[in-house]
Design a protein around this motif. Structure first.
Motif, PDB file in Angstrom:
ATOM      1  N   ILE A 226      40.778  18.896  46.788  1.00 24.97           N
ATOM      2  CA  ILE A 226      40.724  17.954  45.671  1.00 24.97           C
ATOM      3  C   ILE A 226      39.390  17.213  45.611  1.00 24.97           C
ATOM      4  O   ILE A 226      38.916  16.848  44.536  1.00 24.97           O
ATOM      5  CB  ILE A 226      41.923  16.980  45.734  1.00 24.97           C
ATOM      6  CG1 ILE A 226      42.091  16.259  44.388  1.00 24.97           C
ATOM      7  CG2 ILE A 226      41.783  16.009  46.886  1.00 24.97           C
ATOM      8  CD1 ILE A 226      43.409  15.530  44.268  1.00 24.97           C
ATOM      9  N   ASP A 227      38.740  17.028  46.756  1.00 25.58           N
ATOM     10  CA  ASP A 227      37.414  16.408  46.749  1.00 25.58           C
ATOM     11  C   ASP A 227      36.378  17.360  46.165  1.00 25.58           C
ATOM     12  O   ASP A 227      35.540  16.958  45.351  1.00 25.58           O
ATOM     13  CB  ASP A 227      37.005  15.991  48.161  1.00 25.58           C
ATOM     14  CG  ASP A 227      37.734  14.751  48.650  1.00 25.58           C
ATOM     15  OD1 ASP A 227      37.791  13.773  47.878  1.00 25.58           O
ATOM     16  OD2 ASP A 227      38.246  14.759  49.776  1.00 25.58           O
ATOM     17  N   ALA A 230      36.509  17.605  42.318  1.00 20.86           N
ATOM     18  CA  ALA A 230      36.248  16.410  41.501  1.00 20.86           C
ATOM     19  C   ALA A 230      35.293  16.756  40.358  1.00 20.86           C
ATOM     20  O   ALA A 230      34.385  17.572  40.510  1.00 20.86           O
ATOM     21  CB  ALA A 230      35.653  15.307  42.368  1.00 20.86           C
ATOM     22  N   THR A 249      43.137  11.011  41.024  1.00 21.38           N
ATOM     23  CA  THR A 249      42.671  10.814  42.393  1.00 21.38           C
ATOM     24  C   THR A 249      43.629  11.448  43.387  1.00 21.38           C
ATOM     25  O   THR A 249      43.428  11.336  44.599  1.00 21.38           O
ATOM     26  CB  THR A 249      42.526   9.319  42.733  1.00 21.38           C
ATOM     27  OG1 THR A 249      43.824   8.752  42.986  1.00 21.38           O
ATOM     28  CG2 THR A 249      41.848   8.562  41.608  1.00 21.38           C
ATOM     29  N   ALA A 272      42.362  12.369  46.987  1.00 19.79           N
ATOM     30  CA  ALA A 272      40.905  12.422  47.097  1.00 19.79           C
ATOM     31  C   ALA A 272      40.425  11.229  47.916  1.00 19.79           C
ATOM     32  O   ALA A 272      41.087  10.189  47.977  1.00 19.79           O
ATOM     33  CB  ALA A 272      40.270  12.397  45.715  1.00 19.79           C
ATOM     34  N   SER A 273      39.270  11.384  48.530  1.00 18.50           N
ATOM     35  CA  SER A 273      38.712  10.270  49.288  1.00 18.50           C
ATOM     36  C   SER A 273      38.244   9.165  48.342  1.00 18.50           C
ATOM     37  O   SER A 273      37.940   9.419  47.171  1.00 18.50           O
ATOM     38  CB  SER A 273      37.527  10.743  50.134  1.00 18.50           C
ATOM     39  OG  SER A 273      36.415  11.038  49.306  1.00 18.50           O
ATOM     40  N   THR A 276      34.841   9.927  46.951  1.00 13.49           N
ATOM     41  CA  THR A 276      34.854  10.886  45.834  1.00 13.49           C
ATOM     42  C   THR A 276      35.179  10.168  44.535  1.00 13.49           C
ATOM     43  O   THR A 276      34.530  10.385  43.509  1.00 13.49           O
ATOM     44  CB  THR A 276      35.882  11.999  46.101  1.00 13.49           C
ATOM     45  OG1 THR A 276      35.444  12.793  47.207  1.00 13.49           O
ATOM     46  CG2 THR A 276      36.036  12.896  44.882  1.00 13.49           C
TER      47      THR A 276
END
Length: 546
Positions: A226-227, A230, A249, A272-273, A276
């Motif tokens: 997911i990162d 983005a 996110t 996500a982080s 990110t």
């Protein structure tokens, strides 16, 4: 002009008159007709969706040809997929709203895209797909058309035999992606078409055999990072994105409500982080985005991460107002609400579902009535717009539980609310106990031990009359997510409320056994004056010439 590898087509709303015919054909007392009765405005003798009715009244006042539509907020699936393809080294463009962007789509199709991908995020049947495929065939006959998304997943849930064969043939695409994510399959398909290679070995792709039957390729669950996925917002123009945009996110949902099968299809919650998200938001702000919609199913879960996101937003100070889903049961202290407000939260979608504790327990909501009451009070105290979504008719529902929900809404007074009859999803966990509940039927044609779908529709009408301390919202091409879009056009919540209240009074009067035509005329005049008085920026879309 350089040939495109792929064009991604977002949402097709369909024709409102077709929708009207379908609802009216379902018969008096049906849930679909009940929903429709609270969806339209009558302007110039025509039934129009609420947003089109707003547009028509504005145009009467301004002399313009604005068509306000939430599709101006670019379809996130289209942006996400085109971005994913670009990161894989492929050229891709996205179209948000098919019905309003056919001229732009035709221009993109003139660039001879190798593949055209059609998303189906909000579809419950194949009808919206058909005109899209016909259009692509007319303008880009050599393009390979692939359809994917929730509609295809649902059609192929039990394989590609029987009815699935007929529906896939009926849609008329060249292939179909069957995977809850599917980004990887799309990349492999586009690469294969580009080099002229075979398609039948691509994982999660359904292709047509020489014998004329749809055949599923190897099944391989995707777990896209997911990162890494983005969105690079710098690759899109400010004109395309506008002042209101959506992002995500996280993927999937951490909960297992018994009326919903989404977590089973989407897999474990993946987030996500914070860094990110930070980079995405910086890029969006640079494009001129002012209103931000987080589409995560549970944005404030986990609670610790939510606080980190809020603190990041405060630290960045990007001037973004944001809207999201919100679970009151996971807002466990006042700091959570303080951080939300300080970081720019302007509105939240609350999946309340019921104001009765027994129904909440049956739904496996893991929420208490007291948590909802406290959450709404805390949000209102900080000036955050609240929308309560209600389901009527879940197994166990009866007159007492409906009245408890009416009392809950009037006592807590969320800014907006809407109730819909329960939609019986046979893939949802509750159907594993259908004999216990006496569930028969599905969709909007069901019964169980305590209620049937027509009784649920009638209770929704009762609620429409009796809920007085909260303002109803329409659904068709509107919903809660129209609020940030309209805010971006200059129509603030405080100006929208009287317009919606006037609309609700019109609907109440016209649904009476003997409507008062004089009062209806007066109410319509009141509505027009309220719409004409607001100051709204021009829309990106316009009504097609008749």
């Amino acid at each position: 002009m350089e040939q495109l590898d792929c064009v991604v087509i977002g949402y097709n709303e369909g024709d409102f008159q077709d929708y009207r015919a379908m609802c009216e054909g379902s018969g008096a007392g049906s849930p679909t007709l009940q929903i429709y009765s609270k969806e339209y405005l009558e302007v110039g003798g025509r039934h129009l969706s609420w947003m089109d009715g707003l547009s028509a009244l504005r145009n009467r006042a301004t002399g313009r040809n604005d068509r306000y539509h939430v599709g101006e907020v670019h379809n996130l699936a289209g942006l996400y997929l085109s971005n994913f393809l670009r990161k894989a080294g492929l050229s891709a463009e996205a179209v948000s709203l098919f019905s309003a962007e056919q001229e732009r789509l035709a221009d993109l199709l003139e660039r001879g895209p190798r593949v055209v991908a059609v998303t189906t995020t909000f579809y419950v049947n194949i009808m919206p797909v058909l005109p899209v495929i016909d259009f692509v065939r007319a303008y880009a006959p050599d393009a390979h058309i692939v359809v994917g998304g929730p509609l295809v997943d649902n059609i192929c849930m039990d394989g590609v035999e029987g009815m699935a064969q007929d529906l896939l043939h009926g849609m008329g695409a060249d292939s179909y992606v069957v995977e809850s994510q599917g980004e990887g399959a799309l990349v492999e398909l586009v690469r294969a078409v580009r080099r002229g290679g075979p398609l039948d070995g691509i994982a999660n792709l359904v292709t047509l055999s020489d014998a004329g039957r749809w055949v599923a390729g190897p099944k391989k669950p995707e777990a896209n990072n997911i990162d890494h996925a983005a969105i690079d917002w710098s690759g899109f123009s400010p004109e395309l994105i506008g002042t209101t945009a959506q992002t995500r996110t996280a993927r999937s949902c951490a909960f297992k409500c018994s009326f919903c099968d989404y977590p089973m299809r989407a897999g474990a919650l993946t987030t996500a982080s914070v860094d990110t998200v930070r980079q995405e938001l910086r890029s969006m702000a640079e494009l001129g985005v002012k209103n931000l919609v987080f589409v995560d199913d549970t944005f404030n879960v986990p609670p610790k991460r939510f606080k980190e996101l809020c603190r990041m937003l405060i630290e960045e100070d990007l001037g973004l107002n944001w809207y999201s889903y919100f679970r009151c049961s996971n807002a466990r202290d006042e700091e959570t609400f303080d951080l939300a407000a300080q970081s720019g939260c302007r509105g939240v979608f609350l999946g309340i579902e019921s104001g009765d504790q027994d129904i909440l327990a049956a739904m496996n909501k893991l929420a208490q009535d007291a948590q909802y009451r406290n959450g709404i009070a805390q949000l209102k105290q900080r000036g955050i717009t609240t929308f309560a979504s209600i389901i009527v008719g879940f197994p166990g529902e009866n007159e007492r539980t409906v009245q408890n929900t009416i009392d809950f809404l009037n006592e807590t007074g969320p800014t907006f609310w809407r109730a819909q009859p329960w939609w019986g999803n046979p893939k949802a966990p509750v159907y594993q106990r259908k004999e216990l509940h006496g569930i028969e039927g599905e969709a909007y044609n069901w019964s169980h031990h305590t209620m049937n779908s027509r009784e649920a529709a009638n209770w929704c009408d009762v609620m429409f009359e009796k809920v007085t301390e909260s303002v109803w919202l329409p659904l068709y091409d509107f919903d809660f997510w129209a609020l940030p879009y309209l805010d971006g056009k200059g129509l603030k919540v405080e100006d929208l409320v009287p317009i919606l209240r006037a609309s609700q009074e019109i609907m109440r009067e016209r649904d009476r056994a003997t409507p008062d035509t004089v009062r209806l005329t007066s109410l319509n005049d009141e509505l027009y004056k309220a719409v004409a008085a607001v100051d709204m920026a021009p829309s990106r879309f316009g009504f097609a010439a008749v």
